[in-house]
Motif scaffolding. Structure first.
Motif, PDB file in Angstrom:
ATOM      1  N   ALA A 371      31.695  38.705  37.656  1.00  0.00           N
ATOM      2  CA  ALA A 371      32.446  39.487  38.355  1.00  0.00           C
ATOM      3  C   ALA A 371      33.371  38.561  39.228  1.00  0.00           C
ATOM      4  N   GLY A 372      34.150  39.047  39.944  1.00  0.00           N
ATOM      5  CA  GLY A 372      35.115  38.427  40.695  1.00  0.00           C
ATOM      6  C   GLY A 372      36.518  38.029  40.473  1.00  0.00           C
ATOM      7  N   GLU A 373      36.646  38.137  39.332  1.00  0.00           N
ATOM      8  CA  GLU A 373      38.072  37.690  38.551  1.00  0.00           C
ATOM      9  C   GLU A 373      37.812  38.260  36.907  1.00  0.00           C
ATOM     10  N   ARG A 374      39.083  38.431  36.463  1.00  0.00           N
ATOM     11  CA  ARG A 374      39.196  39.025  35.199  1.00  0.00           C
ATOM     12  C   ARG A 374      38.207  38.088  34.089  1.00  0.00           C
ATOM     13  N   CYS A 375      37.395  38.682  33.314  1.00  0.00           N
ATOM     14  CA  CYS A 375      36.663  37.663  32.619  1.00  0.00           C
ATOM     15  C   CYS A 375      37.352  37.685  31.165  1.00  0.00           C
ATOM     16  N   ILE A 392      27.773  40.940  30.922  1.00  0.00           N
ATOM     17  CA  ILE A 392      28.495  42.093  31.189  1.00  0.00           C
ATOM     18  C   ILE A 392      29.344  41.919  32.398  1.00  0.00           C
ATOM     19  N   ASP A 393      30.832  42.051  32.140  1.00  0.00           N
ATOM     20  CA  ASP A 393      31.738  41.973  33.080  1.00  0.00           C
ATOM     21  C   ASP A 393      31.787  43.118  34.005  1.00  0.00           C
ATOM     22  N   HIS A 394      31.617  42.992  35.299  1.00  0.00           N
ATOM     23  CA  HIS A 394      31.680  44.172  36.021  1.00  0.00           C
ATOM     24  C   HIS A 394      32.618  43.965  37.463  1.00  0.00           C
ATOM     25  N   TRP A 395      33.290  45.156  37.659  1.00  0.00           N
ATOM     26  CA  TRP A 395      34.478  44.804  38.546  1.00  0.00           C
ATOM     27  C   TRP A 395      34.125  45.557  39.940  1.00  0.00           C
ATOM     28  N   TRP A 396      34.433  44.753  41.008  1.00  0.00           N
ATOM     29  CA  TRP A 396      34.325  45.219  42.234  1.00  0.00           C
ATOM     30  C   TRP A 396      35.169  44.544  43.408  1.00  0.00           C
ATOM     31  N   GLN A 397      34.996  44.861  44.605  1.00  0.00           N
ATOM     32  CA  GLN A 397      35.689  44.449  45.658  1.00  0.00           C
ATOM     33  C   GLN A 397      34.890  44.232  46.909  1.00  0.00           C
ATOM     34  N   THR A 398      35.260  43.244  47.984  1.00  0.00           N
ATOM     35  CA  THR A 398      34.540  43.013  49.117  1.00  0.00           C
ATOM     36  C   THR A 398      34.464  44.604  49.544  1.00  0.00           C
ATOM     37  N   GLU A 399      35.669  45.235  49.615  1.00  0.00           N
ATOM     38  CA  GLU A 399      35.746  46.553  50.178  1.00  0.00           C
ATOM     39  C   GLU A 399      34.687  47.402  49.490  1.00  0.00           C
ATOM     40  N   GLY A 484      44.266  48.359  44.640  1.00  0.00           N
ATOM     41  CA  GLY A 484      45.461  47.214  44.853  1.00  0.00           C
ATOM     42  C   GLY A 484      45.148  46.555  43.236  1.00  0.00           C
ATOM     43  N   ASP A 485      44.540  47.077  42.487  1.00  0.00           N
ATOM     44  CA  ASP A 485      44.272  46.648  41.264  1.00  0.00           C
ATOM     45  C   ASP A 485      45.281  47.529  40.076  1.00  0.00           C
ATOM     46  N   ALA A 486      45.848  46.785  39.153  1.00  0.00           N
ATOM     47  CA  ALA A 486      46.346  47.341  38.305  1.00  0.00           C
ATOM     48  C   ALA A 486      45.528  47.458  36.882  1.00  0.00           C
ATOM     49  N   GLY A 499      45.018  43.114  36.556  1.00  0.00           N
ATOM     50  CA  GLY A 499      45.322  42.140  37.743  1.00  0.00           C
ATOM     51  C   GLY A 499      45.861  42.991  38.899  1.00  0.00           C
ATOM     52  N   ARG A 500      46.293  42.194  40.086  1.00  0.00           N
ATOM     53  CA  ARG A 500      46.576  42.768  41.117  1.00  0.00           C
ATOM     54  C   ARG A 500      48.136  43.373  41.367  1.00  0.00           C
ATOM     55  N   THR A 501      48.320  44.291  42.164  1.00  0.00           N
ATOM     56  CA  THR A 501      49.500  45.043  42.329  1.00  0.00           C
ATOM     57  C   THR A 501      50.133  44.268  43.429  1.00  0.00           C
ATOM     58  N   ILE A 505      45.824  36.618  45.025  1.00  0.00           N
ATOM     59  CA  ILE A 505      45.325  36.015  43.656  1.00  0.00           C
ATOM     60  C   ILE A 505      43.727  35.589  44.016  1.00  0.00           C
ATOM     61  N   ASN A 506      43.340  35.317  42.698  1.00  0.00           N
ATOM     62  CA  ASN A 506      41.792  34.956  42.407  1.00  0.00           C
ATOM     63  C   ASN A 506      41.630  33.571  41.731  1.00  0.00           C
ATOM     64  N   THR A 507      41.199  32.773  42.599  1.00  0.00           N
ATOM     65  CA  THR A 507      40.980  31.378  42.232  1.00  0.00           C
ATOM     66  C   THR A 507      39.668  31.164  42.406  1.00  0.00           C
ATOM     67  N   HIS A 510      37.633  33.325  43.949  1.00  0.00           N
ATOM     68  CA  HIS A 510      37.929  33.644  45.612  1.00  0.00           C
ATOM     69  C   HIS A 510      39.042  34.333  45.593  1.00  0.00           C
ATOM     70  N   ARG A 511      39.222  35.305  46.630  1.00  0.00           N
ATOM     71  CA  ARG A 511      40.398  35.975  46.634  1.00  0.00           C
ATOM     72  C   ARG A 511      41.268  35.356  47.771  1.00  0.00           C
ATOM     73  N   LEU A 512      42.416  35.011  47.434  1.00  0.00           N
ATOM     74  CA  LEU A 512      43.469  34.410  48.522  1.00  0.00           C
ATOM     75  C   LEU A 512      44.473  35.114  48.612  1.00  0.00           C
TER      76      LEU A 512
HETATM   77  P1  AMP Z   1      36.975  40.033  46.503  1.00  0.00           P
HETATM   78  O1  AMP Z   1      37.410  41.505  47.275  1.00  0.00           O
HETATM   79  O2  AMP Z   1      37.304  38.694  46.881  1.00  0.00           O
HETATM   80  O3  AMP Z   1      35.746  40.157  45.337  1.00  0.00           O
HETATM   81  O4  AMP Z   1      38.003  40.297  45.182  1.00  0.00           O
HETATM   82  C1  AMP Z   1      38.176  41.472  44.606  1.00  0.00           C
HETATM   83  C2  AMP Z   1      39.451  41.443  43.760  1.00  0.00           C
HETATM   84  O5  AMP Z   1      38.928  40.788  42.490  1.00  0.00           O
HETATM   85  C3  AMP Z   1      39.450  42.793  42.862  1.00  0.00           C
HETATM   86  O6  AMP Z   1      40.210  43.985  43.572  1.00  0.00           O
HETATM   87  C4  AMP Z   1      40.076  42.234  41.546  1.00  0.00           C
HETATM   88  O7  AMP Z   1      41.540  42.077  41.468  1.00  0.00           O
HETATM   89  C5  AMP Z   1      39.569  41.115  41.383  1.00  0.00           C
HETATM   90  N1  AMP Z   1      38.049  41.340  40.184  1.00  0.00           N
HETATM   91  C6  AMP Z   1      36.969  41.375  40.750  1.00  0.00           C
HETATM   92  N2  AMP Z   1      36.113  41.595  39.700  1.00  0.00           N
HETATM   93  C7  AMP Z   1      36.760  41.719  38.651  1.00  0.00           C
HETATM   94  C8  AMP Z   1      36.686  41.873  37.158  1.00  0.00           C
HETATM   95  N3  AMP Z   1      35.400  41.973  36.820  1.00  0.00           N
HETATM   96  N4  AMP Z   1      37.694  41.998  36.264  1.00  0.00           N
HETATM   97  C9  AMP Z   1      39.105  41.854  36.803  1.00  0.00           C
HETATM   98  N5  AMP Z   1      39.254  41.451  38.121  1.00  0.00           N
HETATM   99  C10 AMP Z   1      38.276  41.351  38.977  1.00  0.00           C
END
Ligand code: AMP
Ligand code: COA
Length: 637
Positions: A371-375, A392-399, A484-486, A499-501, A505-507, A510-512
């Motif tokens: 997680a953390g960015e698109r896999c 397993i790709d999984h998606w989440w945010q700091t929030e 904030g994600d599309a 990706g983000r709307t 960006i994600n480097t 890390h979210r920047l």
């Molecule tokens: P952060 O809050 O620093 O963890 O960044 C969260 C953002 O990272 C999300 O809003 C997405 O844009 C991106 N992100 C996190 N996990 C994924 C994932 N599995 N696939 C695509 N984008 C992701």
């Protein structure tokens, strides 16, 4: 196949129950937590759109992470393994040993006057004392705010100014593979910039680079080690456990506020049902305690679940041992690894055939979560072919604090579709809306939102800024939280994050904020205007690239100006920005109304087709940009 069908059925039943009856669902999940006082209301909605989980309940997060396991007779189980290839150290703490260290640290903090509701900033490398400091705050009801060590003084300063800590916990230095990063000068500069003086800074002196202490303000870590231990303070479930600042679209970071009760309920649910780990198993989140992944899955989740957690001070590559990740899994018996795809892209680049893995036996290793960015599907396929476990790709945010979309291994694995993060987790009522707020048909890309209320574990608000929480996340689509994600949801309910709307960006996971970098670049005396955009990179996923227009009449060497700008971003935001490319252009591409065409610049840099926007002021500018990028080797993949 029958297994997959029943897993799908089990998942669907659980997910639907969580939406149909959130209070019943999470009320039951809350039985996993040890409460001092039961809650009055599972979900308090009187302050909507701000919600409070388990209102009236009281508990202590540190008690649930440590004391309860000792009380249950598991004090000799390993709680934490500190594995630090950069200092050539492996140190193990049983639950009892960790509890003792935390109770003393908590006593030491209390002795310095820190109490319930006070803030403690933690600016530390990946050392056990950082985890001990976090848990010690939780123990006495203080609110910690961990700041990632790769941020420079100004970023640290803005967090200190906002959180106004009573005490700062820090260390003399961090170690970036073989480079010593002196933390103390950064800390001192940040305190000056912040304009807020903490009562004390407690400094862990590392032998690699001890730091001079400021008399009267700074004290050595040994004070916390020698203090008499203290017990847990009962806090309200709705009291803040921590503030974690994350990049927003402007240069000002947002203080994500996490509560105690709902947070623990969600993490415990996820450890068992999402990651499928049981007490006593070894869980490794290869991240940093400065990120949300570190908070949830190095510290609170695994410890509350009675697992062994790994605190790894090193990189996936570039350590003395190129098979470092495999060595850690084998040596500590890791069952589940969680990291960012970038870590695997880096390993793949160094060892494409996975030859270093051959030296190790990983018998108990069950799953890799990313997680953390698109896999990208290639990395996913490479990792699954090599490791022969589900990836397993999984998606989440700091929030959110835990996964919004995932494949729930603990319930039963669903078919993996590369590029998709599988399905929404309980409590996340995901919808995809167009810009006018209308739901789009399946498989159509739109803005991903969640119907309120969010499940437990998600942010309760922004620190001292309820209004900003509402205006940033809840105002655009009333009744929904805007991620904030599309992305899109297919007819089969699978989620795809594209990706983000916004301009985040994600480097390297890390979210920047590109906006924050633009602010720094614009302050260079020779810069007339600038734009930063994220550009595809084969290892880091995306890197920031700065496009700069110089002021008329600037005749200095452009290479020197580029280096100054790069240095300025590193100095002010920090090395973690990975800002290394500045392109001097004659003009920025803009619409006739003056909007910079960042999306078109990104497409050119990524080598994607880009229709010339009808509203462009001067189409020739795009050729200039393309040529400048080509000269320095873009597109890179
Ligand atoms: P952060 O809050 O620093 O963890 O960044 C969260 C953002 O990272 C999300 O809003 C997405 O844009 C991106 N992100 C996190 N996990 C994924 C994932 N599995 N696939 C695509 N984008 C992701
Ligand atoms: N303190 C000071 N500097 C730091 C730092 C810290 N805690 N963490 C990183 N930096 C520096 C790095 O040294 C690097 O500096 P450089 O540009 O002078 O080389 C810069 O910040 C960028 O760091 P990073 O993005 O980590 O890149 P990297 O090239 O050093 O390493 C990976 C790349 C993929 C090997 C590394 O990011 C990794 O192992 N990641 C694991 C996954 C992860 O951390 N995920 C986080 C979210 S889950």
């Amino acid at each position: 196949m029958a297994g997959r069908t029943s897993a799908a059925r089990a998942y669907r039943m659980i997910y639907e129950a969580s939406l149909r009856d959130p209070e019943g669902f999470w009320g039951k999940a809350a039985d996993e937590v040890v409460w001092d006082t039961p809650w009055d209301t599972v979900l308090e909605s009187t302050g909507a759109p701000l919600y409070r989980w388990f209102a009236g309940g009281a508990m202590n997060t540190c008690y649930n992470a440590l004391d309860r396991h000792c009380d249950a007779g598991h004090g000799d189980r390993i709680a934490l393994v500190y594995d630090s290839p950069v200092t050539n150290t492996i140190r193990r703490y049983t639950y009892r040993e960790l509890l003792d260290a935390v109770a003393r640290c908590a006593g030491g903090l209390a002795g310095l006057g820190v109490g319930k509701g006070d803030r403690v900033v933690i600016y530390m490398p990946m050392v056990p004392e950082a985890v001990i400091g976090m848990l010690a705050c939780a123990r006495i009801g203080a609110i910690h705010s961990v700041v990632f060590g790769g941020f420079a003084a100004r970023e640290l300063a803005s967090r200190i100014a906002d959180a106004r800590p009573a005490v700062i916990l820090s260390a003399s230095c961090g170690i970036e593979v073989s480079r010593i990063i002196e933390y103390k000068p950064l800390l001192d500069a940040a305190i000056t910039l912040a304009g807020h003086q903490p009562e004390h800074c407690v400094i862990l002196q590392r032998p690699e680079c001890p730091a001079p202490l400021v008399e009267g303000r700074d004290i050595g870590w040994d004070v916390l080690e020698r203090a008499p231990p203290v017990g847990c303070v009962s806090v309200a479930a709705t009291d803040p456990l921590y503030i974690l600042y994350t990049s927003g679209t402007t240069g000002v970071p947002k203080g994500i506020l996490r509560d105690n009760g709902g947070h623990l309920v969600a993490l415990l649910w996820s450890m068992r049902n999402l990651y499928g780990v049981a007490p006593g198993e070894v869980f490794w989140a290869a991240s940093d305690i400065g990120w949300v992944v570190g908070h949830s899955y190095i510290v609170y989740g695994p410890l509350a679940a009675g697992c062994t957690t790994i605190l790894y001070e090193g990189k996936s590559v570039g350590t003395p041992d190129p098979g470092a990740f495999w060595r850690v899994i084998a040596e500590h018996g890791v069952s589940v690894l969680f990291t960012a795809p970038t870590a695997f892209r880096a390993i793949r680049r160094e060892d494409p055939k996975g030859e270093h893995l051959q030296k190790y036996d990983l018998p108990g290793f069950r799953a890799l979560f990313l997680a953390g960015e698109r896999c990208d599907p290639e990395t996913l396929a490479w990792a699954s072919d090599l490791l022969r476990v589900p990836v397993i790709d999984h998606w989440w945010q700091t929030e959110t604090g835990w996964a919004i979309g995932a494949n729930p291994l603990g319930i039963g694995i669903l078919p993996i579709k590369p590029g998709s993060c599988t399905v929404p987790m309980p409590g996340y009522d995901v919808a995809v809306l167009d810009d006018d707020g209308k739901e789009v048909p399946p498989a159509t890309v739109g803005n991903i939102v969640m119907r309120l209320p969010l499940p437990p574990g998600c942010l309760s608000s922004l620190w001292e800024r309820d209004g900003e929480y509402v205006s940033t996340y809840l105002a655009h689509y009333p009744g929904y939280y805007e991620t904030g994600d599309a992305g899109f949801v297919n007819g089969d309910g699978y989620l795809w994050i594209m990706g983000r709307t916004d301009d985040l960006i994600n480097t390297a996971g890390h979210r920047l904020s590109t906006g924050a970098m633009e602010e720094v670049i614009a302050s260079h005396p020779d810069v007339a205007e600038c734009a930063v955009t994220g550009v595809a990179d084969p290892v880091k996923g995306e890197i920031p690239v700065g496009f700069v227009v110089l002021k008329a009449g600037v005749a200095r060497d452009t290479a020197a100006i580029q280096q100054e700008i790069i240095g300025q971003v590193r100095e002010i935001i920090g090395p973690i920005a990975s800002f290394k490319v500045v392109i001097i252009v004659r003009r920025l591409p803009k619409t006739r109304s003056g909007k910079i065409l960042r999306g078109t610049m990104k497409k050119i840099a990524d080598g994607e087709p880009y229709p010339t926007p009808a509203t462009i002021e001067d189409p020739a500018v795009l050729d200039d940009i393309r040529e400048s990028l080509r000269r320095i080797g873009f597109p890179r993949r």
